[in-house]
Write a protein that holds these residues in place. Structure first.
Motif, PDB file in Angstrom:
ATOM      1  N   UNK A 302      -2.605  23.354 -42.472  1.00  0.00           N
ATOM      2  CA  UNK A 302      -3.975  23.803 -42.718  1.00  0.00           C
ATOM      3  C   UNK A 302      -4.259  23.985 -44.202  1.00  0.00           C
ATOM      4  N   UNK A 303      -3.349  23.525 -45.042  1.00  0.00           N
ATOM      5  CA  UNK A 303      -3.721  23.420 -46.453  1.00  0.00           C
ATOM      6  C   UNK A 303      -2.920  24.235 -47.436  1.00  0.00           C
ATOM      7  N   UNK A 382       5.286  17.811 -40.680  1.00  0.00           N
ATOM      8  CA  UNK A 382       5.382  17.104 -39.389  1.00  0.00           C
ATOM      9  C   UNK A 382       6.626  17.573 -38.639  1.00  0.00           C
TER      10      UNK A 382
ATOM     11  N   UNK B  70      -0.672  11.801 -37.371  1.00  0.00           N
ATOM     12  CA  UNK B  70      -0.121  12.333 -38.620  1.00  0.00           C
ATOM     13  C   UNK B  70      -0.781  11.702 -39.836  1.00  0.00           C
ATOM     14  N   UNK B  75      -0.931  14.247 -43.025  1.00  0.00           N
ATOM     15  CA  UNK B  75       0.391  14.868 -43.061  1.00  0.00           C
ATOM     16  C   UNK B  75       1.424  13.837 -43.482  1.00  0.00           C
ATOM     17  N   UNK B  76       1.022  12.573 -43.511  1.00  0.00           N
ATOM     18  CA  UNK B  76       1.943  11.476 -43.752  1.00  0.00           C
ATOM     19  C   UNK B  76       1.173  10.396 -44.510  1.00  0.00           C
ATOM     20  N   UNK B  95       1.594  15.327 -52.612  1.00  0.00           N
ATOM     21  CA  UNK B  95       1.689  16.309 -51.528  1.00  0.00           C
ATOM     22  C   UNK B  95       0.656  17.421 -51.683  1.00  0.00           C
ATOM     23  N   UNK B  96       0.537  17.941 -52.917  1.00  0.00           N
ATOM     24  CA  UNK B  96      -0.394  19.045 -53.133  1.00  0.00           C
ATOM     25  C   UNK B  96      -1.845  18.596 -52.978  1.00  0.00           C
ATOM     26  N   UNK B  99      -2.518  18.420 -49.408  1.00  0.00           N
ATOM     27  CA  UNK B  99      -2.730  19.764 -48.863  1.00  0.00           C
ATOM     28  C   UNK B  99      -4.177  20.194 -49.078  1.00  0.00           C
ATOM     29  N   UNK B 100      -4.716  19.873 -50.239  1.00  0.00           N
ATOM     30  CA  UNK B 100      -6.109  20.212 -50.522  1.00  0.00           C
ATOM     31  C   UNK B 100      -7.061  19.453 -49.604  1.00  0.00           C
ATOM     32  N   UNK B 102      -6.374  18.243 -46.621  1.00  0.00           N
ATOM     33  CA  UNK B 102      -6.257  18.829 -45.271  1.00  0.00           C
ATOM     34  C   UNK B 102      -7.064  20.100 -45.174  1.00  0.00           C
ATOM     35  N   UNK B 103      -6.957  20.905 -46.206  1.00  0.00           N
ATOM     36  CA  UNK B 103      -7.637  22.191 -46.189  1.00  0.00           C
ATOM     37  C   UNK B 103      -9.147  22.028 -46.173  1.00  0.00           C
ATOM     38  N   UNK B 108      -7.380  21.128 -37.681  1.00  0.00           N
ATOM     39  CA  UNK B 108      -6.390  20.760 -36.675  1.00  0.00           C
ATOM     40  C   UNK B 108      -6.500  21.662 -35.444  1.00  0.00           C
ATOM     41  N   UNK B 128      -6.968  29.238 -42.954  1.00  0.00           N
ATOM     42  CA  UNK B 128      -7.246  28.081 -43.825  1.00  0.00           C
ATOM     43  C   UNK B 128      -8.096  28.480 -45.040  1.00  0.00           C
ATOM     44  N   UNK B 131      -6.126  29.798 -47.972  1.00  0.00           N
ATOM     45  CA  UNK B 131      -5.558  28.762 -48.848  1.00  0.00           C
ATOM     46  C   UNK B 131      -6.638  28.029 -49.631  1.00  0.00           C
TER      47      UNK B 131
END
Lengths: 388, 259
Positions: A302-303, A382, B70, B75-76, B95-96, B99-100, B102-103, B108, B128, B131
Motif C-alpha cells: 500500500x505504498x 509479493x 503483480x 509489485x513487479x 522500488x521507491x 511504492x509511490x 502504488x500508494x 489493493x 495508506x 505513507x
C-alpha cells in the motif's frame, strides 16, 4: 513520518507486553549493573580519598628498610629535619604490639612511641585531656594518649582520663583521648596507644623506630622533600634502597589508580551484560520481522517505502532499549544509593554515568536493530504477502 | 507546419490515451528465471482498460493471472513489453518510485483482507494515507468517509477480529478506496467469504463501479465474473478471450435494470 513510526512501534510493543518486557530485561540488567557498579566504585574512591586526606596534609612517611641495613633511632627525626630544609616538622614512630590491662580487662593493641609534633602531622585532634608535651619525652613520663577503639575496649562507659593502664607491665596514666578518625585502607587509626617515644622504648624493648613522619612546608615542595629524604637516606646508609619515602599525594594517586581501575573493570563487566542485552534485542527483532512478514508485505503493497519500514523497526528496537535503559538507570541508581547509604559513603549516584548509560542503551537498540530492520525493509512484497 | 501538427496530434493522442485508458499493456511479458531454466509466465499480453470499467481477469491456476496481478499492481516489473498506468510507463521505475505509484494510484483488495490485527478498522483504513504523508486530521476525515461509504461508519473503532469476514473485507475495500486510487485491484476478494457475504462485497464493487471507479478483479470464480461487464481469460500466459459477458447473464446489469 518519525511520529507515525513512534506510534506504530508503540502499538506493536503494547500488543506484546510480556515479550517486550523480557526483551528489555537484558538492557535493564545491563544498564542497571553499569550504573550501580560505576556509582559504587566512585563512592568508594571518594571515601578512600577523603580518609587518606584526613591523615594530614603534606604528610610524608619515611620507612627505613632494615634488610638494606638502614636503621633509624628516635633522635634521627631531628637529624632528618636539619638535613632536609623542606620539612617543617617531623616525629619518630616507634611501634610495637602490647597487651594493655585495666582492671579485669585486657586488650591487645599497638603502642606508638612518638613526639608532640605527630598530632598535627597526622591531622589528629584530641577529644579530651592533653597530648604529649616535650617534657614527657625528656623525663620518660609514663603517660598515654589513647584512641577511641582502646577506650571502648578498656573503659566502656567510663571516663579514662587519670586512670592507669598497664602496657606489657609498664603502668601508663591516661592523659588524653583522641577523636575518632576512622579506618584508612585496613589500618584502624583509633586502635592505638600513644606514649612518649622514650617510654615506648621500655615498653617494646627496642630503640629502633619503624618510621619517621614528616610534614612538608607546602604541598608544592612535597615532591622535592621526598627526593631529598631519599637522597640523604641513601647516602647515609650507602644503599640505593635505604628507605620507603611516600608522600600523601603518592599514596592518594596510587589508591585512586587502583580504585578507578577497579571501577572501570566492574563497569566493563557490566558493559558485557549490556552487550548481551543488545544481542537479545536483535534476536527478538529478527523473530518479529519473520513473524510480521505479511504485515511488512501489506505495508509495502500500500505504498510504504524501504526507508519507512526500516524506520519503523529501528524505532521499535530503539524504544525497547531506551525504555529498558531508563528502567535500568532507575534501578541502578536506586541500588547504588541504598548501598552507599548502608556503607556510610556519601550518596554516589553518578549523573554523567546515567546519561551515558541511556545514550549507550539507545545506541545498542539502534546498532542491534539495524540488521533486522534492513531485513524487513528488503522483503519482496509479493513473497511477503504470499506467506501464511 | 507539418512537424508541429504532428506533435500536436501526438500530444492529443497521449492526452486521449491518458483520459481513456487507466491501464494499457502492450506485449507484456514476464519470465521467471528458475536456476538455469527460464519459465515464461506471461508471453505477450495486450489489453487496455478504460476509465470506469469493471473487469474480471480469469484463468486456471498457472495461467499467469497472479503474475499479471503483480505487474498491474506495480509489485513487479515486466521482463518485456510495456505497462502504462494512467499514461505513465511504470516499467522502469525504482522500488521507491513504484511504492509511490502504488500508494497514489492503486487500491489493493486481498483475498485474506490483510488487515493489521492491532489496529482499529479506522486505523487500518488510514494506513495508506500515513505513507502518503497526510496530516492526522486529513487522514481521519478521508478514512471515515471511506468507511461510511462501505457501510461501516458505526464500526470504525472495532478491531478486525471483532468483525465478521464480510465486514473485514469491507474494511479492506474502504482501505483501497481511502486513497482515491485510479484503479482498484482485487485478488479473489470473495475467496474467503460465504456466498452471502461474497455477494455483499461484489455489490459493493458494483456500487463503486457505478460511481465511476475502475475495478479489476482477478478470480477463478465464474460467479464473480458475472458481476463484471468484461472478462479477460488467460491461459498459459496469453489472452485467450476478451469480451463482454452476454447481458442476459450479467447480475450487475439485471439489478441495475431492476432498480
Amino acid at each position: 513520518m518519525l511520529r507515525e513510526s513512534l506510534r506504530m512501534a508503540w502499538r506493536s510493543l503494547v500488543a506484546g507486553k510480556l515479550r517486550a518486557f523480557l526483551t528489555m530485561l537484558g538492557i535493564i540488567i545491563g544498564v542497571g549493573a553499569v550504573i550501580a557498579l560505576i556509582s559504587i566504585g566512585q563512592a568508594a574512591t571518594s571515601s578512600v580519598t577523603s580518609q587518606v586526606q584526613a591523615l594530614g596534609s603534606n604528610l610524608i612517611t619515611v620507612t627505613p628498610i632494615r634488610s638494606s641495613g638502614a636503621v633509624l633511632y628516635p633522635q634521627d627525626a631531628q637529624w632528618l629535619k636539619q638535613v632536609v630544609p623542606q620539612i617543617s616538622q617531623d616525629a619518630p614512630l616507634l611501634t610495637g604490639s602490647v597487651t594493655a590491662l585495666y582492671g579485669s580487662k585486657t586488650y591487645t593493641t599497638t603502642v606508638m612511641g612518638t613526639t608532640p609534633p605527630s598530632l598535627k602531622i597526622q591531622g589528629r585532634t584530641l577529644a579530651e585531656g592533653r597530648y604529649l608535651v616535650p617534657s614527657d619525652i625528656t623525663f620518660r613520663r609514663r603517660v598515654a594518649v589513647i584512641g577511641q577503639t582502646v577506650v571502648q575496649n578498656l573503659f566502656p562507659g567510663q571516663n579514662p582520663l587519670g586512670q592507669t593502664i598497664e602496657a606489657n607491665g609498664t603502668p601508663l596514666v591516661v592523659v588524653g583521648v583522641l577523636k575518632a578518625s576512622g579506618g584508612a585502607f585496613g589500618a584502624n587509626q583509633d586502635d592505638v596507644i600513644l606514649t612518649p617515644v622514650t617510654t615506648a622504648e621500655e615498653i617494646v624493648n627496642t630503640t629502633q623506630i619503624s618510621a619517621i613522619i614528616a610534614e612538608a612546608r607546602s604541598s608544592s615542595v612535597a615532591p622535592l622533600a621526598v627526593a631529598q629524604i631519599e637522597a640523604v637516606m641513601n647516602h647515609r646508609f650507602q644503599n640505593q634502597n635505604a628507605a620507603n619515602v611516600l608522600s600523601q599525594d603518592q599514596i592518594l594517586s596510587t589508591l585512586s589508580t587502583i580504585t578507578s581501575t577497579l571501577t572501570l573493570m566492574l563497569g566493563g563487566i557490566a558493559g558485557i551484560s549490556l552487550l548481551v542485552g543488545g544481542i537479545g534485542i536483535m534476536n527478538i527483532m529478527l523473530v518479529t520481522v519473520t513473524e510480521r512478514t505479511r504485515e511488512i508485505g501489506l505495508r509495502k503493497a500500500i505504498g510504504a517505502k524501504r526507508s519507512a519500514i526500516l524506520l519503523q523497526f529501528l524505532v521499535e528496537s530503539s524504544i525497547l532499549s531506551l525504555i529498558g535503559g531508563a528502567i535500568g538507570a532507575l534501578l541502578g541508581s536506586g541500588g547504588a544509593s541504598i548501598l552507599s547509604h548502608a556503607l556510610g559513603w556519601q550518596s554516589g549516584v553518578n549523573g554523567p554515568a546515567v546519561i551515558l548509560a541511556l545514550v549507550f542503551s539507545l545506541a545498542v537498540g539502534m546498532v542491534f536493530g539495524i540488521w533486522p530492520a534492513m531485513r524487513a525493509s528488503r522483503l519482496d512484497p509479493i513473497e511477503a504477502l504470499r506467506q501464511g | 507546419m507539418a512537424v508541429a501538427a504532428a506533435a500536436v496530434a501526438a500530444a492529443a493522442d497521449r492526452v486521449a490515451t491518458k483520459m481513456a485508458d487507466v491501464i494499457r499493456v502492450e506485449q507484456l511479458q514476464r519470465v521467471y528465471h528458475l536456476g538455469a531454466v527460464d519459465v515464461p509466465a506471461l508471453r505477450g499480453i495486450d489489453f487496455a482498460i478504460p476509465q470506469g470499467q469493471m473487469v474480471a481477469i480469469m484463468g486456471p491456476s498457472g495461467s499467469g493471472k497472479s503474475t499479471l496481478l503483480n505487474l498491474l499492481g506495480c509489485l513487479d516489473r515486466p521482463s518485456g513489453g510495456k505497462y502504462l498506468l494512467a499514461g505513465e510507463d511504470v516499467g522502469l521505475k525504482t522500488d521507491d518510485e513504484l511504492a509511490e505509484v502504488r500508494n497514489a494510484r492503486i487500491g489493493f483488495v486481498f483475498q485474506n483482507y490483510n488487515l493489521l490485527p492491532q489496529l482499529t478498522a479506522l486505523e487500518n483504513v488510514e494506513l495508506p494515507l500515513v505513507y502518503r504523508g497526510l496530516s492526522a486530521s486529513n487522514r481521519r476525515r478521508k478514512a471515515e468517509a471511506a468507511l461510511a461509504s462501505v457501510g461501516l461508519g458505526d464500526r470504525k473503532h472495532h478491531r478486525p477480529l471483532e468483525l465478521s469476514g464480510g465486514q473485514q473485507q469491507r474494511v479492506g475495500v474502504a482501505r483501497a478506496l481511502a486513497g482515491e486510487p485510479d484503479v482498484i485491484l482485487a485478488d479473489e476478494p470473495t475467496g474467503n467469504l460465504d456466498s452471502t457475504s461474497g455477494q455483499e462485497v461484489l455489490r459493493l464493487f458494483l456500487d463503486l463501479h457505478r460511481a465511476g471507479s475502475t475495478i479489476v478483479i482477478v478470480t477463478h470464480d465464474d460467479e464473480v465474473a458475472l458481476y463484471t461487464e468484461r472478462t479477460i481469460h488467460l491461459r498459459d500466459g496469453i489472452v485467450v478471450s476478451d469480451g463482454p459477458i452476454p447481458s442476459e447473464q450479467r447480475r450487475g446489469l439485471d439489478e441495475r435494470g431492476a432498480s
